[in-house]
Design an enzyme around this catalytic site. Structure first.
Site, mmCIF file in Angstrom:
data_model
loop_
_atom_site.group_PDB
_atom_site.id
_atom_site.type_symbol
_atom_site.label_atom_id
_atom_site.label_comp_id
_atom_site.label_asym_id
_atom_site.label_seq_id
_atom_site.Cartn_x
_atom_site.Cartn_y
_atom_site.Cartn_z
ATOM 1 N N CYS A 134 0.847 -1.196 0.000
ATOM 2 C CA CYS A 134 0.000 0.000 0.000
ATOM 3 C C CYS A 134 0.882 1.245 0.000
ATOM 4 C CB CYS A 134 -0.897 -0.019 1.228
ATOM 5 S SG CYS A 134 -1.868 1.493 1.457
ATOM 6 N N GLU B 143 -4.770 36.824 -57.717
ATOM 7 C CA GLU B 143 -3.778 35.750 -57.624
ATOM 8 C C GLU B 143 -3.518 35.225 -59.027
ATOM 9 O OE1 GLU B 143 -4.592 32.577 -54.930
ATOM 10 O OE2 GLU B 143 -4.942 33.879 -53.214
#
Length: 1016
Positions: A21, A990
């Site tokens: 534990c 563009e």
């Protein structure tokens, strides 16, 4: 349990008595209940359980609201044990809770909330996590316990708040409406006066009552009946679940008495079920089959389905890269068959189980406002960014050099903004200094550079207090240093004793677990190159050994494995090292999580060369599923994939070409500076860090071109999958493959899914830049090794481009400056452009290639911008079209070479910042011919007959009446006016050509971006 879970908690019956534990350090007896908190392992990329006795678990401070939802393995416990844990969850670990007294008031034990607390500040050091102000000593403070994702081994940590701030964040912190101040741990130790005040500030919030006039006859009766019906249904379901649990456990208990583990395995194999590892898992599967029927294979991948709490999950794999995601509560089954030899066992003779379907508890979800489990999500937002009025919260600031304010004024400003002043570079999140100090690079600034801390100008402090921009945007705007990774933020609270943690670091691994948010290129691995590959410095043999090379094959492998579902991002490195002088051999291997120091390594000395080679090949096959000498690699599920990382012998050449350049060069000074800028290694590293590329697992220039092209192909598949609405598992599979091929540094975060067009576009841009960086680095490493030449001259020759400085007083310089001035778009108003240098360029062989298009009508001089790191590739190889493997996403008019007639439209692609304001831009002659004019995005793979290019029509265009013609080429240098085209999605024009031969590069401009200081 079949697969690892994301759940933070786990429960089971102890399989042995070996575990201890973590609370009381005593052993946990076999078959007793044990509960675990899952933490990130410091030794490998995965989670490990920290086990506790059932009673000890609650004493640590863990708080669980819905064990059936939050705890892995809960539904596999016996019914009575499930009820015990539910009761303990409600009472904070106590089981001795009495019921109501005769009057029904006050005798019921109130729940104490373990993850919320109250108390008095023990010093003036704690800070409120909401307002970021100090909490004075002796003042009442409230806490919310959280688990920090970067330090899970510390467990639950208090985050403190002023009571008023806590009340304001009540819902966000998960303090449910039915809770009140009296539920807080530590409430009873407060003075009576403080208790009364806190009860008023933090009462239970009752539901809104109806007004009397709102009541309608009969409604309350229906509601009562309905709730009674629902209650009866719940009771009935609860009884059925208990009976089912009792039946399963009765079968398991009898099987344990009657059968050995091998017998149970035989039963599974006879019924065509996979045999899992572990006795308890085998028992669970046999009991499930006997009670409910044998499971048929998954319909999607033919994998094994396994029960896991709320459903049956498939444990198979849809591909070699990705596990199956099938989950169902109604799996297909067939009758469970008991072999003849088992029918003689007394238990099986009398066994009669009526075939039934498994019952599941109703899907419960945490109610709105309920406390979320203390996972990564529980960590306060302040860890990453402070409140609006405290933007520098949890940051340590270093100042260097002479600033306009004195030190006290700067300190006051920083503290007002939530930060702290520090005098140490390696503790700093950020450095504030001047450009002069950065250029001077004195000893202190060298430390800042070594720690990879960003340096920003003093203006950053003024802007951050008033600007609406994000912290990252402002950092980029005011950046002064060419180095610097993501800004570090210190944890919000001292979360434990210094130098201690819940998990002892391995002696083999180096350093603590990396904190989330730690800068991404902080750890630099020095690679010692001998023979065919770099010796890993973690081996400790970089000065005494080299990587073995035999038959042209280098015995070194870097492997990767990504699983987005599990959250793993793992690497494994394997090397066979040979002593430089003696006949000694070692196998070195290292493993862990990419971008962190989670992991470990192992060095093994081998008896002989033959043993070393055999062991190396065995490990390689174990990790990849492929033989070392196999020519065609096949990816296997849950196995690693090799990365083609080129640790060539050219690293020293790079160092030579970047040391003391310019001392012997006869090139004009502006050209020398341009070459230094183009081949700046620090800029290349910075670009890679921006894209979250892991510089340790994939050092600069090391990933092969073939692997980058393979990554492009995956992105194309992702785009196709998204457009076709493919399954989540397909997207997951492609994401896993991509991140395995291109190692990313996500720290402790899960790699994000590539599940939208924006993420694909971002990764395409990343690969575009990686390709150009690969070209630049290859140029640095290759070519002449003539030590008599200046490094700048050597690099200049590699570009195979004639670069001449254009006289600033010449007519062509005047035309170009006018072109820059007139075509700066009004919407691009964050900066002004200043022409620093103009270069006339002539790429070797380009004019010859362009010759056929020289006669084409409609030739224009147009802009093209790109990152500085891309120009070595552009000048040496020309402007290129995206490779066939690349997806078409992100290209408005398909894959081509894009130009603009407005300088600022192209300048935006230079990716400059206030700290790095110098960019490069090209002027190229484009043979446009007949233009295919478009107003909206369209994928062009082939131009219509008779068309030579595409023009995306913008709303603004340079005034055509002001255009001039030079040698038959139009220069559109008029100021921007309305084009008269309104139904277009483009603001500016563009121009796109789809043949690289239609481009002839003419000029390269060095521009200074003069960013305008924010006025708000």
């Amino acid at each position: 349990m079949a697969e690892s879970s994301d759940k933070l908690y786990r429960v089971e019956y102890a399989k042995s008595g070996r575990a201890s534990c973590k609370k009381c350090k005593e052993s946990i007896p076999k078959d007793s209940i044990r509960m675990a908190f899952m933490v990130e392992s410091p030794m490998f990329d995965g989670k490990i359980p920290h086990w506790y006795h059932l009673s000890c678990f609650w004493k640590v401070g863990f708080s669980i609201w819905h064990p059936d939802v939050e705890v892995e393995g809960f539904s596999e416990l016996r019914w009575d044990d499930q009820q015990t844990i539910k009761k303990m969850a409600e009472t904070g670990g106590r089981t001795d809770v009495s019921g109501k007294g005769q009057d029904g008031v006050g005798s019921k034990t109130e729940k104490t909330l373990i993850d919320f607390g109250a108390g008095y500040a023990k010093s003036n050091r704690s800070t409120c996590k909401s307002c970021m102000e100090k909490i004075d000593k002796g003042q009442v403070r409230l806490s919310k316990k959280v688990v920090y994702p970067d330090k899970p081994q510390l467990g639950m940590v208090d985050c403190w708040y002023h009571p008023k701030c806590f009340v304001q964040k009540r819902e966000e912190l998960g303090f449910r409406p039915e809770f009140s101040a009296t539920h807080l741990m530590g409430f009873s130790v407060l003075t009576a006066e403080d208790q009364e005040t806190l009860k008023k500030q933090l009462p239970a919030i009752k539901g809104e009552r109806k007004r009397k006039g709102d009541e309608v006859d009969g409604i309350d009766e229906v509601t009562k009946k309905k709730s009674k019906k629902e209650k009866d249904k719940e009771i009935k379901l609860e009884k059925a679940l208990k009976a089912q649990n009792d039946l399963i456990w009765n079968v398991k208990d009898e099987l344990k008495k009657a059968c050995s583990t091998n017998d149970l395995k035989e039963l599974l194999i006879f019924n065509k079920q996979e045999v899992p590892s572990g006795e308890s898992a085998i028992l669970d599967r046999v009991a499930d089959g006997m009670v409910f029927g044998a499971l048929l294979p998954c319909e999607e991948c033919s994998g094994q389905l396994v029960f896991k709490g709320d459903a049956y999950y498939c444990t198979g794999d849809v591909t070699a890269w990705t596990k199956c995601m099938v989950k169902t509560q109604t799996p297909n089954r067939k009758e469970w068959v008991t072999p003849k030899e088992f029918r003689e066992i007394s238990y099986f003779k009398k066994l009669k189980i009526k075939k039934q379907d498994r019952i599941f508890p109703p899907e419960s979800s945490t109610p709105v406002g309920a406390a979320a489990p203390p996972s990564a999500a529980s960590a306060p937002a302040a860890v990453h960014s402070g409140p609006p009025d405290k933007p520098l919260s949890n940051m340590k600031i270093l100042t260097l050099g002479k600033l306009s304010q004195n030190k006290d004024e700067v300190k006051a400003t920083i503290e007002k903004l939530g930060g702290k002043l520090t005098g140490t570079a390696n503790k700093a999140s950020l450095c504030i200094s001047t450009k002069k100090e950065v250029d001077k690079l004195n000893k202190k600034m060298e430390e800042v550079k070594e720690a990879n801390i960003r340096v920003v100008s003093e203006d950053f402090l003024q802007d951050i207090s008033a600007s609406t921009k994000s912290l990252q945007e402002l950092l980029s705007t005011h950046l002064l240093s060419p180095w610097g990774a993501e800004v570090k933020v210190e944890p919000v609270e001292a979360v434990g004793p210094k130098g201690k943690s819940g998990a002892a670091p391995s002696k083999k691994s180096k350093g603590p677990v990396k904190e989330e948010g730690t800068n991404k290129s902080e750890k630099r691995m020095k690679l010692t190159l001998k023979g065919g590959a770099a010796v890993d410095p973690d081996s400790g043999l970089e000065h005494n050994a080299h990587v073995l090379e035999k038959g042209g094959k280098v015995f070194s492998a870097t492997l990767g494995l990504v699983d987005i579902v599990k959250g793993t991002n793992s690497y494994y490195k394997l090397q066979l090292l040979e002593d430089d002088k003696e006949s000694r051999y070692w196998i070195f291997r290292s493993w862990g999580r990419v971008g962190t120091v989670i992991g470990s390594n192992k060095l093994e000395q081998m008896p002989s060369k033959e043993d070393a080679i055999e062991h190396f090949m065995k490990l390689y096959e174990e990790k990849t599923g492929n033989a070392w000498h196999s020519k065609n690699f096949t990816k296997h599920p849950k196995k690693f994939y090799p990365l083609e990382i080129d640790y060539g012998q050219d690293e020293e050449a790079v160092k030579k070409l970047t040391v003391n350049p310019g001392t012997k060069s006869k090139l004009p000074k502006p050209v020398q500076n341009l070459i230094k800028m183009i081949f700046d290694v620090e800029s290349m590293k910075k670009a890679m860090v921006e894209y979250e590329i892991d510089l340790q697992k994939m050092p600069l220039g090391k990933l092969s071109k073939r692997q980058i092209q393979a990554a492009y192909s995956i992105l194309s598949e992702v785009q196709q999958a998204l457009s076709q609405g493919s399954s989540d598992s397909h997207i997951l599979d492609l994401s896993n493959r991509f991140y395995t091929l291109i190692p990313h540094d996500f720290g402790m975060k899960k790699p994000p899914l590539l599940n939208n067009a924006n993420s694909v576009q971002a990764k395409v841009e990343m690969l575009d830049n990686l390709l150009d960086i690969e070209v630049a680095y290859s140029l640095l490493r290759g070519g002449s090794d003539d030590s008599s030449k200046d490094p700048i001259d050597v690099n200049y020759e590699k570009l195979k481009t004639d670069i001449k400085v254009v006289d600033k007083d010449s007519e062509e310089a005047e035309i170009i400056r006018k072109y820059v001035k007139n075509t700066h778009a009004t919407t691009h108003n964050a900066y002004d452009l200043e022409v620093v240098d103009i270069f006339k360029i002539e790429r070797e062989g380009e004019s010859q290639r362009y010759k056929p298009f020289k006669q084409l009508h409609n030739r224009r001089l147009l802009w093209h911008g790109s990152r500085t790191t891309n120009f070595a590739g552009i000048l040496s190889q020309g402007l290129r079209i995206a490779p066939p493997e690349a997806p078409v996403t992100g290209y408005m008019f398909g894959k081509g070479i894009y130009f603009a007639d407005m300088v600022s439209k192209s300048a935006n692609y230079c990716h400059t910042s206030q700290g790095d304001p110098i960019g490069l831009i090209l002027l190229g002659e484009a043979a446009l011919g007949n233009m295919y004019e478009l107003k909206h995005a369209r994928h062009i793979s082939k131009l219509p007959k008779g068309k030579h290019s595409v023009k995306g029509l913008g709303k603004t265009t340079p005034d055509p009446s002001a255009s001039i013609t030079v040698d038959g080429v139009e220069v559109p240098l008029g100021t921007g006016i309305s084009s008269g085209v309104n139904d277009t999605c483009l603001l500016y024009n563009e121009y796109i050509v789809y043949d690289i031969a239609q481009v002839h590069l003419k000029y390269l401009l060095k521009l200074k971006f003069n960013f305008k200081t924010s006025l708000w």
